[in-house]
Design a protein around this motif. Structure first.
Motif, PDB file in Angstrom:
ATOM      1  N   GLY A 183      -8.038  40.092 114.913  1.00 36.99           N
ATOM      2  CA  GLY A 183      -8.380  41.372 114.312  1.00 36.99           C
ATOM      3  C   GLY A 183      -7.718  41.660 112.987  1.00 36.99           C
ATOM      4  N   THR A 184      -6.835  40.786 112.502  1.00 37.97           N
ATOM      5  CA  THR A 184      -6.108  41.082 111.264  1.00 37.97           C
ATOM      6  C   THR A 184      -6.833  40.594 110.016  1.00 37.97           C
ATOM      7  N   LEU A 185      -7.761  39.639 110.157  1.00 30.53           N
ATOM      8  CA  LEU A 185      -8.483  39.050 109.023  1.00 30.53           C
ATOM      9  C   LEU A 185      -7.523  38.473 107.979  1.00 30.53           C
ATOM     10  N   GLN A 186      -6.410  37.927 108.448  1.00 27.25           N
ATOM     11  CA  GLN A 186      -5.454  37.343 107.520  1.00 27.25           C
ATOM     12  C   GLN A 186      -5.933  35.975 107.020  1.00 27.25           C
ATOM     13  N   VAL A 187      -5.390  35.585 105.866  1.00 27.11           N
ATOM     14  CA  VAL A 187      -5.841  34.354 105.222  1.00 27.11           C
ATOM     15  C   VAL A 187      -4.647  33.579 104.669  1.00 27.11           C
ATOM     16  N   MET A 188      -4.878  32.292 104.441  1.00 27.25           N
ATOM     17  CA  MET A 188      -3.949  31.463 103.667  1.00 27.25           C
ATOM     18  C   MET A 188      -4.784  30.659 102.675  1.00 27.25           C
ATOM     19  N   LYS A 189      -4.354  30.642 101.420  1.00 25.08           N
ATOM     20  CA  LYS A 189      -5.105  29.973 100.360  1.00 25.08           C
ATOM     21  C   LYS A 189      -4.299  28.790  99.831  1.00 25.08           C
ATOM     22  N   ILE A 190      -4.870  27.600  99.961  1.00 22.83           N
ATOM     23  CA  ILE A 190      -4.211  26.357  99.568  1.00 22.83           C
ATOM     24  C   ILE A 190      -4.837  25.856  98.272  1.00 22.83           C
ATOM     25  N   ILE A 227      -1.141  30.492  93.678  1.00 22.86           N
ATOM     26  CA  ILE A 227      -0.146  31.382  93.089  1.00 22.86           C
ATOM     27  C   ILE A 227      -0.730  32.790  93.001  1.00 22.86           C
ATOM     28  N   CYS A 228       0.015  33.763  93.497  1.00 19.36           N
ATOM     29  CA  CYS A 228      -0.413  35.163  93.433  1.00 19.36           C
ATOM     30  C   CYS A 228       0.021  35.770  92.101  1.00 19.36           C
ATOM     31  N   PRO A 229      -0.743  36.721  91.566  1.00 22.64           N
ATOM     32  CA  PRO A 229      -0.348  37.386  90.322  1.00 22.64           C
ATOM     33  C   PRO A 229       1.045  37.985  90.440  1.00 22.64           C
ATOM     34  N   LEU A 230       1.898  37.656  89.459  1.00 27.69           N
ATOM     35  CA  LEU A 230       3.286  38.132  89.429  1.00 27.69           C
ATOM     36  C   LEU A 230       4.050  37.729  90.681  1.00 27.69           C
ATOM     37  N   ASN A 231       3.540  36.691  91.369  1.00 26.48           N
ATOM     38  CA  ASN A 231       4.174  36.182  92.598  1.00 26.48           C
ATOM     39  C   ASN A 231       4.266  37.235  93.697  1.00 26.48           C
ATOM     40  N   LYS A 232       3.343  38.184  93.679  1.00 26.81           N
ATOM     41  CA  LYS A 232       3.288  39.217  94.715  1.00 26.81           C
ATOM     42  C   LYS A 232       1.947  39.105  95.432  1.00 26.81           C
ATOM     43  N   CYS A 233       1.980  38.599  96.661  1.00 23.30           N
ATOM     44  CA  CYS A 233       0.743  38.373  97.406  1.00 23.30           C
ATOM     45  C   CYS A 233       0.401  39.587  98.266  1.00 23.30           C
ATOM     46  N   PRO A 234      -0.894  39.849  98.496  1.00 23.58           N
ATOM     47  CA  PRO A 234      -1.302  40.968  99.360  1.00 23.58           C
ATOM     48  C   PRO A 234      -0.798  40.787 100.792  1.00 23.58           C
ATOM     49  N   ASP A 235      -0.776  41.883 101.533  1.00 29.52           N
ATOM     50  CA  ASP A 235      -0.297  41.845 102.918  1.00 29.52           C
ATOM     51  C   ASP A 235      -1.154  40.940 103.800  1.00 29.52           C
ATOM     52  N   ALA A 236      -2.426  40.764 103.430  1.00 31.72           N
ATOM     53  CA  ALA A 236      -3.320  39.947 104.256  1.00 31.72           C
ATOM     54  C   ALA A 236      -3.017  38.457 104.150  1.00 31.72           C
ATOM     55  N   TYR A 237      -2.160  38.068 103.226  1.00 35.45           N
ATOM     56  CA  TYR A 237      -1.838  36.652 103.050  1.00 35.45           C
ATOM     57  C   TYR A 237      -0.786  36.225 104.068  1.00 35.45           C
ATOM     58  N   VAL A 238      -1.027  35.073 104.680  1.00 34.17           N
ATOM     59  CA  VAL A 238      -0.052  34.488 105.596  1.00 34.17           C
ATOM     60  C   VAL A 238       0.778  33.470 104.828  1.00 34.17           C
ATOM     61  N   SER A 239       2.079  33.581 104.957  1.00 41.69           N
ATOM     62  CA  SER A 239       2.956  32.619 104.318  1.00 41.69           C
ATOM     63  C   SER A 239       3.035  31.348 105.154  1.00 41.69           C
ATOM     64  N   ILE A 240       3.053  30.210 104.473  1.00 41.19           N
ATOM     65  CA  ILE A 240       3.151  28.946 105.195  1.00 41.19           C
ATOM     66  C   ILE A 240       4.507  28.807 105.887  1.00 41.19           C
ATOM     67  N   ASP A 241       5.466  29.629 105.484  1.00 41.08           N
ATOM     68  CA  ASP A 241       6.777  29.613 106.139  1.00 41.08           C
ATOM     69  C   ASP A 241       6.688  30.049 107.603  1.00 41.08           C
ATOM     70  N   GLN A 242       5.590  30.699 107.968  1.00 34.79           N
ATOM     71  CA  GLN A 242       5.450  31.196 109.334  1.00 34.79           C
ATOM     72  C   GLN A 242       4.949  30.126 110.304  1.00 34.79           C
ATOM     73  N   VAL A 243       4.769  28.903 109.837  1.00 37.71           N
ATOM     74  CA  VAL A 243       4.244  27.867 110.702  1.00 37.71           C
ATOM     75  C   VAL A 243       5.259  27.501 111.785  1.00 37.71           C
ATOM     76  N   SER A 244       4.797  27.411 113.000  1.00 33.58           N
ATOM     77  CA  SER A 244       5.591  26.926 114.138  1.00 33.58           C
ATOM     78  C   SER A 244       4.651  26.826 115.322  1.00 33.58           C
ATOM     79  N   HIS A 252      -9.815  28.611  86.662  1.00 39.41           N
ATOM     80  CA  HIS A 252      -9.970  29.469  87.839  1.00 39.41           C
ATOM     81  C   HIS A 252      -9.099  28.921  88.966  1.00 39.41           C
ATOM     82  N   LYS A 253      -8.433  29.823  89.628  1.00 40.09           N
ATOM     83  CA  LYS A 253      -7.511  29.432  90.701  1.00 40.09           C
ATOM     84  C   LYS A 253      -8.264  29.403  92.024  1.00 40.09           C
ATOM     85  N   ASP A 254      -9.167  28.411  92.170  1.00 40.14           N
ATOM     86  CA  ASP A 254      -9.902  28.253  93.420  1.00 40.14           C
ATOM     87  C   ASP A 254      -8.967  27.721  94.495  1.00 40.14           C
TER      88      ASP A 254
END
Length: 720
Positions: free
Chosen positions: A707-714, A640-657, A598-600
């Protein structure tokens, strides 16, 4: 001659398709029946008589000989001959096993390997071989086809020759011959034998001193993708589970507890995360580590992950013997090159040779009544397909596709009675235990494929057990019979190999291959050989199951008893502000008897504000003790997202600043950006990738996007 006779009854796939019928070899032909003749027209009694006379002579030596070497040779010869002689000899084999086994029992009736001679140990092992053969010759498994499938030709290892390598380099085409098991060098087999003998010597010393301690364990760990994990099947049907059932009694006859662990993970490749987290995922005590990522890592994928895997395995505390299930190609040749430099090689279970073996099995479309085939072969091979699937060029199906209905000509399949559609229908056997099993797709092999692979691996290891006893006989003749002296010698050889590996430099050129960006600014030597501690959420992993990563008192096995974390859809904001461990219920199936991977993940949510964690935690520092200075490099790997395609609600770690929606701090200092380490992310601060050289770091995460309810999964945080 007997081997040749049986082999001649085992036609090629081309002959099967030409004749369109299968004439099975008789299961147990009588020696005295003249109608059983070989290819030269000679009857069995003339071709078998030399074998009978020799085996009889050796059995006489077994019962009458006073010299243990003579008795050992008698048992060994009987074992080797047992594959070419018939059922009338089974009783002799068992009687021989009893004769040499009886003296191992102490006065109080307790069996004790510490008092067994080599011949007695061989007798014990022989009994288990005979019992296993009888089980596999039943119609529940392989029936009369057992001898052809599990012959020495299929289970004895062969060293990859220089001629074979030259051919590959010349034509860039795999042509590995018929050998199912290929060795990078003969030293790999010696290392495997040595590991087995170390366990046996530990068992002997244990039984001579403190008998209430548990027996030493020989641990076989399968690392791989969904195919290795057994997706689509019951977990007990995976080839790793079959391997456990196949060899556990044989190892027990030498006082060793065999433990096979299936740690396959769907969607995952071998690197970088699993390689860098090898200790925490697969455990600190591994004797054999199987690489089975071939369905996700194509034949000619970049070699850097092979380089990473072999180097990290070489640095593992127990330096496991490497196995791989793969094609004969550039990955295997790179490991062979690595073996020549560092002494760390591998044993390849060759997928092309296994495929050829499968196509030589009885074709359910070619026999008159496929229902009379043994269960493990019934509707397995159907008109040139295995389980109704064929090789294809569709990467979305991992290059294995079902033979579509419009490709079938019903007139070619005995009126449709045994066409590939039935092979597809009979592929999985999860009912009635699990009525709604998922992942039963073309590229996931079924239970018959798993049992064949597991049984072949098991026979390979049992043959190695046999060779180990002969090596033990040699050692006793050289350094004496004292088990402590033998153990010290074997452990010294292990230590020398380990030191030799560490002295040899890693293959940095193959890791980078002109692309230094793949390292994320980290020195390649640090990535390949540097000590790290991995804080992981992945399942299965020893760190999770034993409550190390969670600092929990809940300790369980692969199925239950450990800290499972929070259901991401039901959890509330953590009151203590700790980074929560979470799981997605959609990743679990209703039936507990299916896969366990399981990809916890550690969950960062917009609505939770700042959450923090300390890596490594105190338990991790205690278990994964550092023996080298801390470098202060932190790597974050995302789920890892299925087929490397993550949902829009996922925040990419590349956005860190400092001025964006994702914020990360290390001990209060802001992370300015990340640099890619082959898919994972190196945290970069004002002073670059190196943070303070300290044992523990406090990491804080926040998503600021109201209000976006976005997430990042590590999935893992790795500290060098």
């Amino acid at each position: 001659r007997g081997r040749q006779h049986f082999h001649s009854n085992f036609p090629s796939s081309e002959e099967i398709m030409r004749r369109r019928k299968w004439i099975p070899a008789p299961s147990r032909p009588s020696y005295y029946s003249s109608r059983h003749s070989n290819e030269d027209g000679q009857d069995f009694i003339s071709t078998r008589l030399p074998t009978i006379v020799i085996v009889g002579s050796f059995l006489a030596g077994l019962f009458l000989g006073k010299n243990d070497f003579t008795r050992t040779m008698a048992v060994k010869f009987t074992v080797l001959s047992s594959e070419v002689i018939q059922s009338t000899w089974d009783e002799i084999l068992i009687l021989a096993g009893l004769a040499v086994h009886k003296e191992c029992i102490t006065d109080d009736g307790v069996e004790n390997v510490a008092f067994c001679s080599i011949s007695q140990l061989m007798g014990k092992l022989m009994r288990e071989r005979v019992a296993l053969r009888k089980k596999m010759e039943s119609m529940e498994e392989y029936g009369p086809y057992y001898t052809q499938i599990f012959s020495d030709a299929n289970t004895k290892p062969v060293v990859a020759s220089e001629q074979l390598i030259k051919r590959f380099n010349r034509v860039k085409k795999t042509d590995p011959g018929s050998a199912l098991f290929l060795l990078t060098s003969s030293s790999v087999k010696r290392q495997l034998i040595r590991r087995i003998l170390i366990k046996h010597m530990q068992a002997v010393i244990r039984e001579k001193t403190v008998n209430d301690l548990p027996p030493p364990t020989f641990t076989f760990v399968t690392a791989g993708d969904a195919t290795a994990a057994g997706h689509g099947n019951l977990f007990s049907q995976s080839y790793t589970a079959i391997l456990q059932y196949t060899v556990e009694n044989a190892f027990a006859s030498l006082g060793i507890q065999f433990v096979a662990k299936n740690y396959g993970m769907g969607q995952y490749s071998s690197g970088p995360e699993l390689s860098l987290c090898m200790n925490e995922v697969y455990g600190l005590d591994i004797d054999v580590l199987m690489w089975d990522f071939a369905s996700l890592q194509p034949k000619y994928e970049h070699l850097r992950r092979t380089v990473l895997w072999t180097n990290r395995a070489g640095m593992h505390p127990t330096r496991p013997i490497l196995f791989s299930f793969d094609t004969f190609g550039e990955r295997f040749l790179k490991i062979k090159e690595f073996d020549g430099i560092t002494g760390t090689g591998a044993i390849l279970m060759q997928s092309e040779a296994l495929q050829r073996l499968k196509l030589m099995l009885p074709d359910s479309n070619a026999v008159l009544d496929p229902e009379k085939l043994p269960a493990a072969l019934r509707y397995y091979h159907c008109d040139g397909t295995i389980e109704g699937a064929i090789r294809c060029e569709d990467p979305m199906r991992n290059f294995v596709c079902d033979l579509e209905d419009d490709m079938l000509d019903e007139t070619e399949f005995n009126g449709g009675a045994a066409n590939p559609k039935i092979c597809r229908k009979e592929k999985f056997q999860t009912k009635p235990q699990c009525m709604d099993a998922r992942y039963q797709v073309s590229w996931h092999p079924g239970w018959k494929d798993h049992i064949l692979k597991g049984r072949l691996l098991g026979h390979f290891l049992i043959n190695i057990l046999d060779d180990s006893l002969f090596e033990l006989e040699r050692l006793k003749s050289v350094i004496g019979s004292d088990p402590k002296h033998i153990l010290a010698h074997l452990e010294q050889m292990e230590k020398m190999d380990k030191n030799n590996f560490k002295k040899k430099p890693p293959d940095i050129k193959s890791w980078e291959d002109g692309n230094s960006d793949v390292s994320g600014g980290v020195k390649p030597k640090t990535i390949l050989r540097g000590q790290s501690i991995c804080h992981t959420a992945l399942l299965p992993s020893k760190s999770r199951l034993e409550g190390i990563s969670t600092e929990s008192e809940m300790v369980g096995d692969e199925h239950d008893g450990f800290d499972k974390g929070f259901n991401q859809f039901l959890m509330t904001t953590p009151e203590d502000g700790k980074l929560p461990l979470a799981f997605d219920m959609n990743d679990r199936q209703h039936c507990d008897l299916l896969e366990i991977d399981h990809k916890d993940f550690f969950l960062v949510r917009e609505q939770d504000g700042w959450v923090e964690t300390t890596v490594p935690n105190d338990r991790e520092l205690e278990v994964y003790k550092r023996t080298s200075p801390v470098e202060g490099i932190i790597v974050v790997c995302l789920k890892i997202c299925p087929l490397n395609k993550c949902p829009d609600a996922y925040v990419s770690i590349d956005q860190v600043s400092r001025r964006s929606k994702l914020f990360i701090t290390v001990d209060g200092k802001s992370v300015a950006k990340v640099q890619k380490l082959d898919g994972c992310n190196v945290l970069v601060g004002e002073n670059g990738i190196h943070w303070e050289k300290k044992e523990k770091f406090k990491l804080r995460f926040r998503i600021h996007s109201p209000g976006t309810l976005q997430v990042m999964k590590i999935s893992s945080i790795i500290v060098f």
